[in-house]
Design a protein around this motif. Structure first.
Motif, PDB file in Angstrom:
ATOM      1  N   ASN A 184       6.692  31.643  80.359  1.00  0.00           N
ATOM      2  CA  ASN A 184       7.481  31.482  80.629  1.00  0.00           C
ATOM      3  C   ASN A 184       8.120  31.451  82.468  1.00  0.00           C
ATOM      4  O   ASN A 184       9.767  31.000  81.941  1.00  0.00           O
ATOM      5  CB  ASN A 184       8.035  31.620  79.670  1.00  0.00           C
ATOM      6  N   SER A 226      21.573  21.885  76.163  1.00  0.00           N
ATOM      7  CA  SER A 226      21.270  23.538  76.343  1.00  0.00           C
ATOM      8  C   SER A 226      22.648  23.767  77.028  1.00  0.00           C
ATOM      9  O   SER A 226      23.338  23.486  77.362  1.00  0.00           O
ATOM     10  CB  SER A 226      19.569  23.236  76.610  1.00  0.00           C
ATOM     11  N   LEU A 232       6.792  31.170  74.531  1.00  0.00           N
ATOM     12  CA  LEU A 232       8.275  30.888  74.988  1.00  0.00           C
ATOM     13  C   LEU A 232       8.920  30.358  73.970  1.00  0.00           C
ATOM     14  O   LEU A 232       7.510  29.331  72.904  1.00  0.00           O
ATOM     15  CB  LEU A 232       8.584  29.234  75.949  1.00  0.00           C
ATOM     16  N   THR A 233      10.234  30.495  73.898  1.00  0.00           N
ATOM     17  CA  THR A 233      10.440  29.645  72.748  1.00  0.00           C
ATOM     18  C   THR A 233      11.954  28.745  72.626  1.00  0.00           C
ATOM     19  O   THR A 233      12.845  28.867  72.713  1.00  0.00           O
ATOM     20  CB  THR A 233      10.990  31.071  71.155  1.00  0.00           C
ATOM     21  N   ASN A 274      13.469  32.279  75.809  1.00  0.00           N
ATOM     22  CA  ASN A 274      14.311  31.660  75.058  1.00  0.00           C
ATOM     23  C   ASN A 274      15.106  30.492  75.582  1.00  0.00           C
ATOM     24  O   ASN A 274      16.512  31.153  75.530  1.00  0.00           O
ATOM     25  CB  ASN A 274      14.747  32.747  74.175  1.00  0.00           C
ATOM     26  N   SER A 331      13.750  27.812  64.495  1.00  0.00           N
ATOM     27  CA  SER A 331      12.432  28.493  65.862  1.00  0.00           C
ATOM     28  C   SER A 331      11.473  27.777  65.908  1.00  0.00           C
ATOM     29  O   SER A 331      10.410  27.462  64.954  1.00  0.00           O
ATOM     30  CB  SER A 331      12.342  29.221  66.080  1.00  0.00           C
ATOM     31  N   SER A 368      15.933  25.078  80.912  1.00  0.00           N
ATOM     32  CA  SER A 368      15.735  26.870  80.921  1.00  0.00           C
ATOM     33  C   SER A 368      16.027  27.563  81.639  1.00  0.00           C
ATOM     34  O   SER A 368      15.681  27.370  83.473  1.00  0.00           O
ATOM     35  CB  SER A 368      14.226  26.748  80.652  1.00  0.00           C
ATOM     36  N   SER A 389      15.327  30.657  80.790  1.00  0.00           N
ATOM     37  CA  SER A 389      14.566  32.243  79.952  1.00  0.00           C
ATOM     38  C   SER A 389      13.521  31.313  79.499  1.00  0.00           C
ATOM     39  O   SER A 389      13.196  30.533  79.371  1.00  0.00           O
ATOM     40  CB  SER A 389      14.949  33.416  79.489  1.00  0.00           C
ATOM     41  N   SER A 415       8.099  27.741  68.703  1.00  0.00           N
ATOM     42  CA  SER A 415       7.340  28.972  69.418  1.00  0.00           C
ATOM     43  C   SER A 415       6.020  28.299  69.905  1.00  0.00           C
ATOM     44  O   SER A 415       5.402  27.585  69.366  1.00  0.00           O
ATOM     45  CB  SER A 415       6.844  30.055  69.098  1.00  0.00           C
ATOM     46  N   SER A 437      14.926  27.287  70.985  1.00  0.00           N
ATOM     47  CA  SER A 437      15.940  27.548  69.016  1.00  0.00           C
ATOM     48  C   SER A 437      16.525  27.100  69.348  1.00  0.00           C
ATOM     49  O   SER A 437      17.614  26.287  69.770  1.00  0.00           O
ATOM     50  CB  SER A 437      16.762  28.960  69.184  1.00  0.00           C
ATOM     51  N   THR A 479      17.861  27.710  73.928  1.00  0.00           N
ATOM     52  CA  THR A 479      18.425  27.414  72.487  1.00  0.00           C
ATOM     53  C   THR A 479      18.869  25.929  72.751  1.00  0.00           C
ATOM     54  O   THR A 479      19.234  25.412  74.247  1.00  0.00           O
ATOM     55  CB  THR A 479      20.358  28.132  72.647  1.00  0.00           C
TER      56      THR A 479
END
Length: 218
Positions: free
Chosen positions: A93, A215, A21-22, A174, A85, A170, A172, A87, A24, A176
């Motif tokens: 995830n 987000s 999972l990231t 990824n 980012s 969240s 996904s 990680s 950013s 943001t």
């Protein structure tokens, strides 16, 4: 026997592809200004010359049920950048739909003194004069190059502790996280704010800073 093996291999492959999972972090600067500049509501143009903050105690949830955790501290250095980012390669995830984390360094960690890794004092985020970490640092200059924003915000004792919790939704692997830095600076009492020690002002600015992390799902 063969069917069971195929199911096991499929589930193993599925688990492997769901790992990672990231987050950013992104700052949006004014398109009509020069690089790393913000035009405030009063017309002042601020060049951001330093922007760093600590994150830690990440908690990963599915429908408010805690799934996994990461207690490490991470220094996010966005000086001269629009994004950075972070990680987490071991996080599944597929199960996560919200994340919470601490902005700043908690009191238990602060009381251990100078540490290593991202908490190493060489990172420029440690007050040697009072043995404590700076939770976040924002510095900026005006169009003439004069330093008019110096925010070194920290403090871990009540009633002026500056650690705050951020929650991100969240959908996904990824995530943001938009940081609306301009919104925060516009809310300062004046745009030549200099706060370099714990206290009432630092606590108020910590409230403003944590409120500008969002987000797309929020």
């Amino acid at each position: 026997m063969r069917t069971g093996l195929l199911i096991f291999l499929f589930n193993s492959l599925l688990s492997a592809t769901c790992l990672g999972l990231t987050i950013s972090f992104a700052v949006e600067y004014d398109q009509l200004a020069e690089e790393n500049q913000l035009i405030l509501n009063n017309g002042d143009t601020i060049q951001i010359t330093a922007f760093r903050f600590y994150t830690g105690n990440f908690l990963f949830y599915h429908d408010n049920l805690l799934i996994q955790a990461d207690s490490n501290y991470h220094l996010i250095d966005m000086t001269g950048k629009t994004s950075e980012s972070l990680s987490f390669p071991e996080i599944n995830n597929s199960e996560i739909n919200s994340v919470s984390f601490t902005l700043g360094v908690d009191s238990a960690t602060q009381m251990k003194g100078a540490l290593n890794g991202d908490l190493d004092p060489v990172k420029g985020m440690y007050w040697t004069w009072q043995s404590g970490y700076i939770d976040f640092k924002i510095e900026g200059t005006d169009s003439k190059g004069n330093s008019n924003i110096e925010l070194h915000i920290g403090g871990y004792t009540a009633p002026y502790a500056t650690q705050r919790t951020v929650v991100l939704k969240s959908a996904s692997a990824n995530i943001t996280c938009n940081i609306m830095l301009k919104e925060m600076l516009n809310k300062l009492n004046n745009q030549t704010e200099k706060v370099m020690s714990p206290g009432v002002k630092a606590s108020r600015i910590a409230d403003l800073f944590s409120a500008v992390f969002t987000s797309p799902l929020q």
